[in-house]
Design a protein around this motif. Structure first.
Motif, PDB file in Angstrom:
ATOM      1  N   SER A  16      99.314   9.800  17.060  1.00 21.81           N
ATOM      2  CA  SER A  16     100.312   8.744  16.857  1.00 21.81           C
ATOM      3  C   SER A  16     101.253   8.630  18.056  1.00 21.81           C
ATOM      4  CB  SER A  16     101.132   9.014  15.594  1.00 21.81           C
ATOM      5  OG  SER A  16     100.321   8.949  14.451  1.00 21.81           O
ATOM      6  N   ALA A  17     101.641   9.774  18.604  1.00 24.20           N
ATOM      7  CA  ALA A  17     102.606   9.780  19.706  1.00 24.20           C
ATOM      8  C   ALA A  17     101.980   9.440  21.054  1.00 24.20           C
ATOM      9  CB  ALA A  17     103.285  11.152  19.788  1.00 24.20           C
ATOM     10  N   TYR A  18     100.755   9.902  21.315  1.00 23.64           N
ATOM     11  CA  TYR A  18     100.171   9.787  22.653  1.00 23.64           C
ATOM     12  C   TYR A  18      98.858   9.004  22.696  1.00 23.64           C
ATOM     13  CZ  TYR A  18     103.522  13.506  23.427  1.00 23.64           C
ATOM     14  OH  TYR A  18     104.671  14.237  23.478  1.00 23.64           O
ATOM     15  N   GLY A  19      98.389   8.553  21.545  1.00 25.95           N
ATOM     16  CA  GLY A  19      97.074   7.953  21.462  1.00 25.95           C
ATOM     17  C   GLY A  19      97.044   6.503  21.855  1.00 25.95           C
ATOM     18  N   PRO A  20      95.853   5.960  21.804  1.00 29.75           N
ATOM     19  CA  PRO A  20      94.625   6.646  21.405  1.00 29.75           C
ATOM     20  C   PRO A  20      94.231   7.733  22.413  1.00 29.75           C
ATOM     21  CG  PRO A  20      94.161   4.358  22.026  1.00 29.75           C
ATOM     22  CD  PRO A  20      95.634   4.553  22.123  1.00 29.75           C
ATOM     23  N   LEU A  21      93.612   8.774  21.881  1.00 31.29           N
ATOM     24  CA  LEU A  21      93.207   9.928  22.688  1.00 31.29           C
ATOM     25  C   LEU A  21      91.724  10.189  22.525  1.00 31.29           C
ATOM     26  CD1 LEU A  21      96.022  12.511  21.814  1.00 31.29           C
ATOM     27  CD2 LEU A  21      95.740  11.298  23.984  1.00 31.29           C
ATOM     28  N   GLY A  22      91.110  10.651  23.595  1.00 32.44           N
ATOM     29  CA  GLY A  22      89.749  11.149  23.510  1.00 32.44           C
ATOM     30  C   GLY A  22      89.769  12.530  22.870  1.00 32.44           C
ATOM     31  N   PRO A  23      88.658  12.957  22.316  1.00 35.69           N
ATOM     32  CA  PRO A  23      88.620  14.266  21.659  1.00 35.69           C
ATOM     33  C   PRO A  23      89.019  15.427  22.574  1.00 35.69           C
ATOM     34  CG  PRO A  23      86.697  12.976  21.067  1.00 35.69           C
ATOM     35  CD  PRO A  23      87.419  12.205  22.132  1.00 35.69           C
ATOM     36  N   ASN A  24      88.605  15.412  23.837  1.00 37.00           N
ATOM     37  CA  ASN A  24      88.970  16.509  24.740  1.00 37.00           C
ATOM     38  C   ASN A  24      90.468  16.517  25.037  1.00 37.00           C
ATOM     39  OD1 ASN A  24      86.412  17.638  24.923  1.00 37.00           O
ATOM     40  ND2 ASN A  24      85.831  16.321  26.639  1.00 37.00           N
ATOM     41  N   ALA A  25      91.040  15.339  25.226  1.00 41.82           N
ATOM     42  CA  ALA A  25      92.484  15.260  25.460  1.00 41.82           C
ATOM     43  C   ALA A  25      93.247  15.746  24.233  1.00 41.82           C
ATOM     44  CB  ALA A  25      92.882  13.836  25.812  1.00 41.82           C
ATOM     45  N   LEU A  26      92.770  15.384  23.053  1.00 42.41           N
ATOM     46  CA  LEU A  26      93.407  15.846  21.818  1.00 42.41           C
ATOM     47  C   LEU A  26      93.308  17.362  21.698  1.00 42.41           C
ATOM     48  CD1 LEU A  26      94.814  15.318  19.129  1.00 42.41           C
ATOM     49  CD2 LEU A  26      92.573  14.797  18.141  1.00 42.41           C
ATOM     50  N   ALA A  27      92.155  17.913  22.012  1.00 41.84           N
ATOM     51  CA  ALA A  27      91.970  19.369  21.953  1.00 41.84           C
ATOM     52  C   ALA A  27      92.944  20.080  22.892  1.00 41.84           C
ATOM     53  CB  ALA A  27      90.527  19.734  22.296  1.00 41.84           C
ATOM     54  N   ARG A  28      93.110  19.553  24.109  1.00 39.87           N
ATOM     55  CA  ARG A  28      94.043  20.166  25.067  1.00 39.87           C
ATOM     56  C   ARG A  28      95.466  20.108  24.544  1.00 39.87           C
ATOM     57  NH1 ARG A  28      90.833  17.619  28.666  1.00 39.87           N
ATOM     58  NH2 ARG A  28      92.235  15.831  28.852  1.00 39.87           N
TER      59      ARG A  28
ATOM     60  N   ARG B  88      81.924   4.082  28.497  1.00 41.41           N
ATOM     61  CA  ARG B  88      81.176   3.539  27.352  1.00 41.41           C
ATOM     62  C   ARG B  88      80.467   4.604  26.527  1.00 41.41           C
ATOM     63  NH1 ARG B  88      76.158   0.630  30.464  1.00 41.41           N
ATOM     64  NH2 ARG B  88      74.926   2.507  30.431  1.00 41.41           N
ATOM     65  N   ARG B  89      80.329   5.822  27.055  1.00 39.05           N
ATOM     66  CA  ARG B  89      79.727   6.913  26.269  1.00 39.05           C
ATOM     67  C   ARG B  89      80.771   7.658  25.449  1.00 39.05           C
ATOM     68  NH1 ARG B  89      77.611  10.469  30.668  1.00 39.05           N
ATOM     69  NH2 ARG B  89      79.375   9.517  31.684  1.00 39.05           N
ATOM     70  N   GLY B  90      82.043   7.463  25.791  1.00 40.03           N
ATOM     71  CA  GLY B  90      83.112   8.203  25.138  1.00 40.03           C
ATOM     72  C   GLY B  90      83.723   7.461  23.964  1.00 40.03           C
ATOM     73  N   THR B  91      84.529   8.188  23.214  1.00 42.78           N
ATOM     74  CA  THR B  91      85.259   7.590  22.103  1.00 42.78           C
ATOM     75  C   THR B  91      86.735   7.930  22.224  1.00 42.78           C
ATOM     76  OG1 THR B  91      84.964   9.516  20.669  1.00 42.78           O
ATOM     77  CG2 THR B  91      83.306   7.783  20.503  1.00 42.78           C
ATOM     78  N   LEU B  92      87.532   7.115  21.607  1.00 40.90           N
ATOM     79  CA  LEU B  92      88.969   7.355  21.484  1.00 40.90           C
ATOM     80  C   LEU B  92      89.311   7.414  20.007  1.00 40.90           C
ATOM     81  CD1 LEU B  92      90.360   4.845  24.152  1.00 40.90           C
ATOM     82  CD2 LEU B  92      90.118   7.325  24.375  1.00 40.90           C
ATOM     83  N   VAL B  93      90.316   8.182  19.689  1.00 38.74           N
ATOM     84  CA  VAL B  93      90.789   8.285  18.312  1.00 38.74           C
ATOM     85  C   VAL B  93      92.146   7.603  18.243  1.00 38.74           C
ATOM     86  CG1 VAL B  93      91.346   9.847  16.411  1.00 38.74           C
ATOM     87  CG2 VAL B  93      89.587  10.487  18.078  1.00 38.74           C
ATOM     88  N   ARG B  94      92.263   6.646  17.318  1.00 34.96           N
ATOM     89  CA  ARG B  94      93.480   5.866  17.169  1.00 34.96           C
ATOM     90  C   ARG B  94      94.014   6.028  15.754  1.00 34.96           C
ATOM     91  NH1 ARG B  94      94.337   0.986  15.054  1.00 34.96           N
ATOM     92  NH2 ARG B  94      92.132   0.418  15.055  1.00 34.96           N
TER      93      ARG B  94
END
Length: 163
Positions: free
Chosen positions: A58-70, A101-107
């Motif tokens: 919510s604060a920094y997204g959308p985030l990719g899974p690796n960015a979220l993990a970090r 295009r191979r990646g995803t973001l979480v929103r």
């Protein structure tokens, strides 16, 4: 000896006493916020780490899974389960990453924000009331202190992740 200001509340007399009082206050604040988050998470059927990740998204997204993990300090494989739970519960969606295009973001789904904020309403109102009791120049000092303290916490956590 402690000095007593006109409002009758004793203040620590030395820098060391003040620093000790601040450290205790930060520890108590951390525990209180952890308890609040656990209670909110339980009401929303979210694990602590799920609620933390939802807050980060919510604060920094959308985030990719690796960015979220970090940001969350969890293993990337763990993020998959967290995002699955959040998505199944209707808190987030996965979207294609326009930059990869191979990646995803979480929103985060904004239509659920009100439901989440409702549970933090008491704390939010209390913080507003507390802030109203300070002049703007003192609020600026407090905001700077909290920013720098949060930064120190992030750096200390990063140090612990190094081999």
């Amino acid at each position: 000896m402690e000095s007593v200001p006109p409002d009758g509340v004793a203040e620590p007399a030395t820098r060391a006493q003040s620093t000790t009082a601040i450290k205790k206050g930060l520890r108590d604040l951390g525990l209180g916020l952890s308890l609040l988050n656990r209670k909110v998470g339980a009401r929303l059927a979210l694990k602590d780490v799920d609620l933390d990740c939802l807050d980060l998204i919510s604060a920094y997204g959308p985030l990719g899974p690796n960015a979220l993990a970090r940001r969350a300090g969890v293993h990337p494989a763990t993020v998959t389960g967290i995002v699955d739970r959040l998505e199944n519960a209707g808190w987030v969606v996965r979207e294609p990453d326009p930059a990869d295009r191979r990646g995803t973001l979480v929103r985060a789904l904004r239509d659920r924000t009100g439901e989440l904020l409702e549970h933090f309403g008491g704390m939010t109102a209390s913080v507003e009331e507390i802030c109203a009791s300070y002049p703007p120049e003192e609020l600026a000092v407090l905001a700077d202190f909290l920013r720098r303290t949060a930064e120190a916490g992030h750096l200390a956590a990063a140090e612990l992740t190094r081999p």
